[in-house]
Design a protein around this motif. Structure first.
Motif, PDB file in Angstrom:
ATOM      1  N   ALA A 177       0.755  -1.151  -0.083  1.00 17.11           N
ATOM      2  CA  ALA A 177      -0.074   0.009  -0.069  1.00 17.11           C
ATOM      3  C   ALA A 177       0.787   1.227   0.037  1.00 17.11           C
ATOM      4  N   ALA A 178       1.934   1.364   0.853  1.00 17.14           N
ATOM      5  CA  ALA A 178       2.854   2.343   0.654  1.00 17.14           C
ATOM      6  C   ALA A 178       3.375   2.720  -0.524  1.00 17.14           C
ATOM      7  N   GLN A 179       4.054   1.687  -1.315  1.00 20.53           N
ATOM      8  CA  GLN A 179       4.427   1.703  -2.612  1.00 20.53           C
ATOM      9  C   GLN A 179       3.494   2.312  -3.469  1.00 20.53           C
ATOM     10  N   ARG A 180       2.127   1.800  -3.589  1.00 19.65           N
ATOM     11  CA  ARG A 180       1.245   2.396  -4.461  1.00 19.65           C
ATOM     12  C   ARG A 180       1.098   3.846  -4.116  1.00 19.65           C
ATOM     13  N   ASN A 181       0.697   4.272  -2.761  1.00 23.30           N
ATOM     14  CA  ASN A 181       0.540   5.275  -2.529  1.00 23.30           C
ATOM     15  C   ASN A 181       1.769   6.396  -3.078  1.00 23.30           C
ATOM     16  N   VAL A 222     -14.571   7.910  -7.114  1.00 21.07           N
ATOM     17  CA  VAL A 222     -13.167   8.155  -7.241  1.00 21.07           C
ATOM     18  C   VAL A 222     -12.251   6.917  -7.422  1.00 21.07           C
ATOM     19  N   SER A 223     -12.649   5.801  -7.669  1.00 20.88           N
ATOM     20  CA  SER A 223     -12.067   4.520  -7.885  1.00 20.88           C
ATOM     21  C   SER A 223     -13.082   3.563  -8.862  1.00 20.88           C
ATOM     22  N   VAL A 224     -12.313   3.205  -9.840  1.00 20.95           N
ATOM     23  CA  VAL A 224     -13.026   2.319 -10.840  1.00 20.95           C
ATOM     24  C   VAL A 224     -11.991   1.073 -10.792  1.00 20.95           C
ATOM     25  N   GLY A 225     -12.744  -0.151 -10.722  1.00 19.67           N
ATOM     26  CA  GLY A 225     -12.188  -1.406 -10.670  1.00 19.67           C
ATOM     27  C   GLY A 225     -12.249  -1.949 -11.929  1.00 19.67           C
ATOM     28  N   LEU A 226     -11.487  -2.888 -12.548  1.00 21.43           N
ATOM     29  CA  LEU A 226     -11.252  -3.482 -13.653  1.00 21.43           C
ATOM     30  C   LEU A 226     -11.271  -5.148 -13.323  1.00 21.43           C
ATOM     31  N   PRO A 227     -11.910  -6.011 -14.056  1.00 21.85           N
ATOM     32  CA  PRO A 227     -11.740  -7.377 -13.703  1.00 21.85           C
ATOM     33  C   PRO A 227     -10.203  -7.722 -14.217  1.00 21.85           C
ATOM     34  N   ARG A 228      -9.528  -8.785 -13.539  1.00 24.26           N
ATOM     35  CA  ARG A 228      -8.280  -9.085 -13.684  1.00 24.26           C
ATOM     36  C   ARG A 228      -8.454 -10.972 -14.174  1.00 24.26           C
ATOM     37  N   CYS A 229      -7.529 -11.012 -15.182  1.00 21.60           N
ATOM     38  CA  CYS A 229      -7.570 -12.458 -15.482  1.00 21.60           C
ATOM     39  C   CYS A 229      -6.264 -12.885 -15.118  1.00 21.60           C
ATOM     40  N   LEU A 247      -7.727   2.071 -11.384  1.00 20.50           N
ATOM     41  CA  LEU A 247      -8.133   3.219 -11.873  1.00 20.50           C
ATOM     42  C   LEU A 247      -8.456   4.299 -10.909  1.00 20.50           C
ATOM     43  N   ASN A 248      -7.799   5.267 -10.046  1.00 20.65           N
ATOM     44  CA  ASN A 248      -8.142   5.972  -8.882  1.00 20.65           C
ATOM     45  C   ASN A 248      -7.620   7.396  -9.192  1.00 20.65           C
ATOM     46  N   ARG A 249      -8.518   8.161  -8.518  1.00 18.21           N
ATOM     47  CA  ARG A 249      -8.056   9.744  -8.244  1.00 18.21           C
ATOM     48  C   ARG A 249      -6.649   9.765  -7.583  1.00 18.21           C
ATOM     49  N   THR A 250      -5.718  10.415  -7.825  1.00 13.67           N
ATOM     50  CA  THR A 250      -4.462  10.443  -7.270  1.00 13.67           C
ATOM     51  C   THR A 250      -4.422  10.772  -6.057  1.00 13.67           C
ATOM     52  N   THR A 251      -5.642  11.367  -5.230  1.00 14.94           N
ATOM     53  CA  THR A 251      -5.689  11.463  -3.875  1.00 14.94           C
ATOM     54  C   THR A 251      -5.898  10.318  -3.152  1.00 14.94           C
ATOM     55  N   VAL A 252      -6.375   9.264  -3.710  1.00 12.62           N
ATOM     56  CA  VAL A 252      -6.836   8.288  -3.164  1.00 12.62           C
ATOM     57  C   VAL A 252      -5.646   7.467  -2.612  1.00 12.62           C
ATOM     58  N   ARG A 253      -5.997   6.756  -1.257  1.00 12.78           N
ATOM     59  CA  ARG A 253      -4.858   6.269  -0.669  1.00 12.78           C
ATOM     60  C   ARG A 253      -5.165   4.703  -0.415  1.00 12.78           C
ATOM     61  N   ARG A 261      -5.809  -2.433  -1.120  1.00 11.92           N
ATOM     62  CA  ARG A 261      -7.177  -1.933  -1.835  1.00 11.92           C
ATOM     63  C   ARG A 261      -7.250  -0.170  -1.537  1.00 11.92           C
ATOM     64  N   PRO A 262      -7.894   0.375  -2.153  1.00 10.62           N
ATOM     65  CA  PRO A 262      -7.985   1.833  -1.862  1.00 10.62           C
ATOM     66  C   PRO A 262      -8.877   2.018  -0.586  1.00 10.62           C
ATOM     67  N   ALA A 263      -8.739   2.662   0.069  1.00  7.31           N
ATOM     68  CA  ALA A 263      -9.468   3.256   1.467  1.00  7.31           C
ATOM     69  C   ALA A 263     -10.175   4.498   0.872  1.00  7.31           C
ATOM     70  N   LEU A 264     -11.572   4.119   0.727  1.00  4.31           N
ATOM     71  CA  LEU A 264     -12.615   5.250   0.062  1.00  4.31           C
ATOM     72  C   LEU A 264     -13.237   6.184   1.583  1.00  4.31           C
ATOM     73  N   PRO A 265     -13.152   7.194   1.538  1.00  4.73           N
ATOM     74  CA  PRO A 265     -13.912   7.772   2.741  1.00  4.73           C
ATOM     75  C   PRO A 265     -15.470   7.679   2.743  1.00  4.73           C
ATOM     76  N   GLY A 266     -15.957   7.422   1.456  1.00  9.03           N
ATOM     77  CA  GLY A 266     -17.463   7.051   1.313  1.00  9.03           C
ATOM     78  C   GLY A 266     -17.732   6.027   1.307  1.00  9.03           C
ATOM     79  N   GLY A 267     -16.640   4.798   1.250  1.00  8.62           N
ATOM     80  CA  GLY A 267     -16.980   3.386   1.301  1.00  8.62           C
ATOM     81  C   GLY A 267     -17.137   3.044  -0.258  1.00  8.62           C
ATOM     82  N   TRP A 268     -17.617   2.120  -0.417  1.00  6.79           N
ATOM     83  CA  TRP A 268     -17.851   1.132  -1.897  1.00  6.79           C
ATOM     84  C   TRP A 268     -18.680   2.178  -2.842  1.00  6.79           C
ATOM     85  N   LYS A 269     -19.262   2.979  -2.217  1.00  3.09           N
ATOM     86  CA  LYS A 269     -20.375   3.751  -3.243  1.00  3.09           C
ATOM     87  C   LYS A 269     -19.586   4.724  -3.821  1.00  3.09           C
TER      88      LYS A 269
END
Length: 317
Positions: A177-181, A222-229, A247-253, A261-269
């Protein structure tokens, strides 16, 4: 992925229907005797129109949040018809049956999207060699090496303007997570798609990411998921679709030393799944067997040994 459901939808004209089954991943509602192929053909036909209108007699149902994901499978975006529909989109899974204005993602408004790649120093050249195929959709690329810290420096890559592609280094130190951030912070665009060295993205899938970013922003996402094969020794594994929110806003941690996984302030919505393409992940059986043990050592209780077994099992439709 279908599970028992007590959800109902309110259709135009005041009709309400209870659906006994719902997909735990996308939210599509189904009748027990519905033919999935017939339902998809009906849905695809309706997604080709300028405006999506629900059929209260169909064997399936969806709200606007689910329709947004379904439309991306055919390269389309959706806009709410009015304030009530927008409110429903922002509060999934609403009881309001989906309706909305449809448009093609190709040719739609675009938002700059950076491409970020995490890799080891030994993988640097192979990663650089894959980049020219992505030059049509991104003008900001950064590679972050797992190595002693060094600032980002520009490197020349065919197809990209000078200064577009940069390479930086930072010790991973067992914290993904720290590396992705850190990679997020290196982006010079409002959005970033992140990949690992053993992952690949079809350029046609990448080409729609800038329009997807606009679609996301319009719905406060702020976060979009893609299927992974996951291909293990060349065989598609049973861990599918293995959605990765990359695919995330660059402010997402990101959060989590492993399986981050992205930690979204508003949750999965604040996220949704796009279905227009997938991330391809190439693994060896030996790597899969060793990975869970290594991850468990890094973050006890989160190594997912059960996932190891599923990855080694061929996909079962």
């Amino acid at each position: 992925m279908l599970a028992p459901s007590t959800r109902s939808l309110d259709f135009p004209g005041g009709r309400q229907r209870l659906f006994p089954l719902a997909c735990g991943s996308c939210g599509v509602l189904m009748e027990p005797d519905a033919d999935p192929e017939r339902c998809w053909r009906d849905l695809a036909q309706r997604l080709a129109a300028p405006v999506f209108v629900t059929d209260p007699e169909a064997g399936y149902g969806l709200d606007l949040y689910t329709l947004r994901s379904a439309a991306t499978r055919l390269g389309r975006g959706v806009r709410p018809l009015g304030p009530v529909d927008r409110a429903a989109l922002l509060q999934p899974h609403s009881a309001r049956a989906a309706q909305g204005v449809l448009y093609d993602l190709d040719g739609a408004e675009r938002r700059p999207v950076a491409l970020g790649v995490i890799c080891r120093p030994a993988e640097r050249e192979s990663v650089l060699a894959t980049l020219p195929a992505q030059a049509a959709w991104t003008a900001d690329v950064v590679i972050l090496l797992d190595a002693p810290a060094s600032p980002a420096r520009a490197v020349a890559v065919p197809g990209f303007a000078p200064g577009t592609v940069r390479v930086a280094a930072r010790p991973l130190a067992g914290d993904f997570a720290a590396q992705r951030n850190a990679l997020q912070d290196l982006a010079r665009a409002p959005w970033m798609l992140q990949l690992d060295a053993d992952e690949a993205l079809d350029p046609a899938t990448g080409a729609r990411l800038p329009a997807l970013a606009v679609l996301a922003e319009a719905g406060d996402v702020v976060s979009v998921g893609l299927p992974r094969c996951n291909h293990v020794d060349g065989i598609l594994s049973d861990v599918y679709p293995d959605v990765q929110y990359r695919l995330n806003r660059t402010t997402v941690r990101y959060a989590g030393r492993v399986h981050e996984r992205p930690a979204l302030p508003g949750g999965w919505k604040q996220s949704f799944i796009a279905l227009h393409g997938a991330i391809d992940h190439a693994l060896t059986g030996a790597h899969v067997r060793a990975r869970s043990q290594r991850y468990e050592a890094l973050d006890p209780g989160r190594g997912r040994p059960e996932e190891r077994d599923a990855l080694l099992r061929p996909y079962r439709a």
